[in-house]
Design an enzyme around this catalytic site. Structure first.
Site, PDB file in Angstrom:
ATOM      1  N   PHE A 150      64.037  50.004  48.343  1.00 31.32           N
ATOM      2  CA  PHE A 150      64.082  48.726  47.613  1.00 31.32           C
ATOM      3  C   PHE A 150      63.194  47.646  48.227  1.00 31.32           C
ATOM      4  CE2 PHE A 150      67.069  47.570  50.965  1.00 31.32           C
ATOM      5  CZ  PHE A 150      66.759  46.226  51.173  1.00 31.32           C
ATOM      6  N   LYS A 174      59.918  58.069  41.516  1.00 27.83           N
ATOM      7  CA  LYS A 174      61.311  57.631  41.343  1.00 27.83           C
ATOM      8  C   LYS A 174      61.489  56.397  42.220  1.00 27.83           C
ATOM      9  CE  LYS A 174      64.973  57.606  43.088  1.00 27.83           C
ATOM     10  NZ  LYS A 174      65.683  56.306  43.311  1.00 27.83           N
ATOM     11  N   GLU A 177      66.534  52.434  42.677  1.00 28.38           N
ATOM     12  CA  GLU A 177      67.335  51.995  41.531  1.00 28.38           C
ATOM     13  C   GLU A 177      67.635  50.498  41.598  1.00 28.38           C
ATOM     14  OE1 GLU A 177      68.020  53.958  43.985  1.00 28.38           O
ATOM     15  OE2 GLU A 177      70.161  54.205  44.409  1.00 28.38           O
ATOM     16  N   SER A 227      66.053  55.135  54.155  1.00 31.23           N
ATOM     17  CA  SER A 227      66.794  55.093  55.427  1.00 31.23           C
ATOM     18  C   SER A 227      66.746  56.476  56.102  1.00 31.23           C
ATOM     19  CB  SER A 227      68.239  54.677  55.154  1.00 31.23           C
ATOM     20  OG  SER A 227      68.786  55.508  54.161  1.00 31.23           O
ATOM     21  N   CYS A 282      60.898  47.716  57.527  1.00 31.33           N
ATOM     22  CA  CYS A 282      61.056  48.775  58.531  1.00 31.33           C
ATOM     23  C   CYS A 282      60.238  48.468  59.780  1.00 31.33           C
ATOM     24  CB  CYS A 282      60.670  50.123  57.970  1.00 31.33           C
ATOM     25  SG  CYS A 282      58.919  50.236  57.642  1.00 31.33           S
ATOM     26  N   GLU A 384      70.105  50.394  62.855  1.00 30.98           N
ATOM     27  CA  GLU A 384      69.352  49.463  62.012  1.00 30.98           C
ATOM     28  C   GLU A 384      70.325  48.571  61.234  1.00 30.98           C
ATOM     29  OE1 GLU A 384      67.216  51.179  58.604  1.00 30.98           O
ATOM     30  OE2 GLU A 384      65.487  49.998  59.218  1.00 30.98           O
TER      31      GLU A 384
END
Ligand code: NAD
Length: 493
Positions: A150, A174, A177, A227, A282, A384
């Site tokens: 995301f 893909k 979402e 992740s 990240c 994280e």
């Protein structure tokens, strides 16, 4: 404005459809823009069929012609630059400037892809043995798929698909979402640029769609970013189904500050790194290790400037320096991590919990937060958090700082601030991760270089971006040829 979430299969758009769905938020206001339906594997079958049908003709298209399409795509990205940045800011919550930076970084990969044909060239050697010539060529893999997170709705997909496509593969994306809209706009622009039907397909969903992609017999390669736990699972699933896979995961990035660095410059760079994009990067610095007793003045300066960061809504033009986090779940999780570290004995020197924004009371805000002496058992040093939270540790020597950083299970980035070249060199050589900054807050490589995570931050071999991207999306063939005794004879020449 309509925010319908739609699939693109070949040249046909259709509404995504599923029994369950996930909200797509305007995180600044905490209102729902739309819902992403969680589709099943059938949509992957359709996309793979379309991509496989398009492969013979696209892979046979001359590389220069494929590259020309990306020149046209780049023109459209320039034309719609502001619109794309606004869409990223709207669905993700980052500031407009941050969103512009993201679109720019994505466009740089498209620029790289425009030069892709040179990187597709093989090698040859005449006379490897008597009358025997050897050469290598690079050929595309077939249907490839990309799965993105995301936090970079445009940039991460663009790390992947321009290179995959210019190499002659067909593709299924893909997107996350939680941020499906900007990726959808990219798909529209690819069609407008003239990409033939089926070369690029877009499907929406979550775990079920990802697993269908990673196991589908018609798909040759998977590029995943997300992740670490999911990256590891997807890598194992895809490779156990004989696919190539590159999977970028999460991170815990250490920033080491030596006392000879300028306090103001350090504070500005660390704020950009730790709290930019609300810490949802990240490559964000999430642990600062100050070396030596004189580091107190750097930390005082950092605390003071951090407390002055303007947190606010990003869906309108304003003075906001830091926006909301992506969802109410992220907001609760991040605040709980701060509570836990404080309860374990950490000292919260700047507290972003409960941050309220007057004109956006429903927004998912967590202000920038700094915690000193977070106890190891609260995991702030090892796990994280993926939010605007910076843990601060103090040590006496550079050696201890390097050892602390090297205990991390991750291996994305590490940074040192110093005016001592020797110390910087020692740090860069010994720190155990794949991307190092020397007086650079966010050492995220640009399009020409690999995005180079190590250890728990990356699963695979060849990284995204740069020439490694071309290697990942192609397979080599070695051709040996000998014409002596086989060519036509006596032709009069
Ligand atoms: P995420 O792992 O939740 O989701 C990433 C993708 O995986 C999404 O498309 C999602 O639909 C899918 N997914 C989620 N759960 C799944 C499951 N159980 N099985 C299969 N697929 C699943 O990640 P996120 O929250 O969207 O993104 C943030 C994470 O991404 C952070 O950990 C961040 O560090 C990481 N990230 C890494 C890089 C990198 O280059 N290493 C870059 C950007 C973000």
């Amino acid at each position: 404005m309509s925010y319908a979430v739609r699939n693109l299969i070949a040249e046909t758009w259709s509404d995504a459809d599923g029994e369950q769905s996930v909200p797509v938020w305007n995180p600044s206001l905490g209102i729902e823009l739309t819902q992403t339906p969680l589709q099943g594997p059938a949509i992957v079958d359709r996309a793979a069929e379309a991509a496989a049908a398009a492969f013979p003709s696209w892979s046979a298209t001359p590389p220069l012609e494929r590259a020309r399409l990306f020149f046209r795509f780049h023109e459209l990205l320039k034309r719609d630059f502001e619109q794309l940045a606004q869409l990223v800011s709207l669905e993700n919550g980052k500031t407009l400037d941050e969103a512009r930076g993201e679109v720019q970084r994505g466009m740089e990969v498209v620029e790289f892809a425009c030069g892709g044909p040179s990187l597709l060239m093989g090698q040859c050697l005449e006379n490897v043995a008597g009358h025997l010539d050897g050469k290598t060529i690079r050929q595309p893999l077939g249907v490839c798929a990309g799965i993105s997170p995301f936090n970079f709705p445009v940039m991460v997909p663009m790390w992947i698909f321009p290179i995959a496509l210019v190499c002659g593969n067909t593709f299924i994306l893909k997107p996350s979402e939680r941020v499906p809209l900007a990726a959808q706009r990219l798909a529209e622009l690819l069609l407008e640029a003239g990409l033939p039907p089926g070369v690029f397909n877009l499907v929406h969903g979550g775990r079920e769609v990802v697993e269908a992609l990673a196991t589908h017999p018609q798909i040759a390669a998977i590029s995943f970013v997300g992740s670490s736990a999911v990256a590891r699972d997807v890598y194992q699933l895809a490779t156990s189904h004989n696919k190539r896979c590159q999977a970028g995961g999460g991170a815990k990035n250490f920033t080491v500050v030596l006392p000879d660095a300028d306090p103001q410059a350090v504070a500005r760079a660390v704020i950009g790194s730790s709290f930019g994009c609300a810490g949802q990067r990240c490559m964000a610095s999430s642990v600062l290790v100050g070396v030596g007793a004189r580091i107190t003045k750097h930390l005082d300066c950092l605390n003071e400037l951090t407390a002055a960061v303007k947190v606010g809504r990003t869906d309108i033009v304003g003075e906001t320096e830091m926006g909301p986090v992506v969802s109410p779940e992220a907001q609760s999780r991040i605040q709980a991590a701060i509570d836990h570290a404080e309860a374990g004995g950490g000292t919260v020197t700047v507290d972003g919990r409960g941050t309220q924004v007057a004109d956006a009371p429903g927004g998912f805000f967590v202000g920038p937060t700094i915690i000193e002496h977070a106890p190891p058992e609260t995991n702030l040093l090892q796990q994280e958090v993926f939010g605007p939270v910076l843990a601060v540790e103090r040590v006496d020597q550079l050696e201890e700082a390097i050892q602390l950083a090297n205990r991390s299970q991750f291996g994305n980035g590490a940074v040192i601030f110093t005016s001592n070249g020797n110390a910087a060199r020692e740090f860069a050589s010994r720190v155990n991760c794949g991307m190092v900054g020397i007086n650079v807050g966010v050492p995220a490589p640009t399009a020409l270089f690999p995005f180079n995570g190590w250890h728990g931050s990356f699963f695979g071999d060849l990284h995204m971006q740069g020439s490694e991207g071309v290697q990942f999306f192609t397979q080599q063939k070695v051709i040996l040829s000998r014409w002596e005794n086989f060519g036509h004879r006596n032709q009069g020449w």
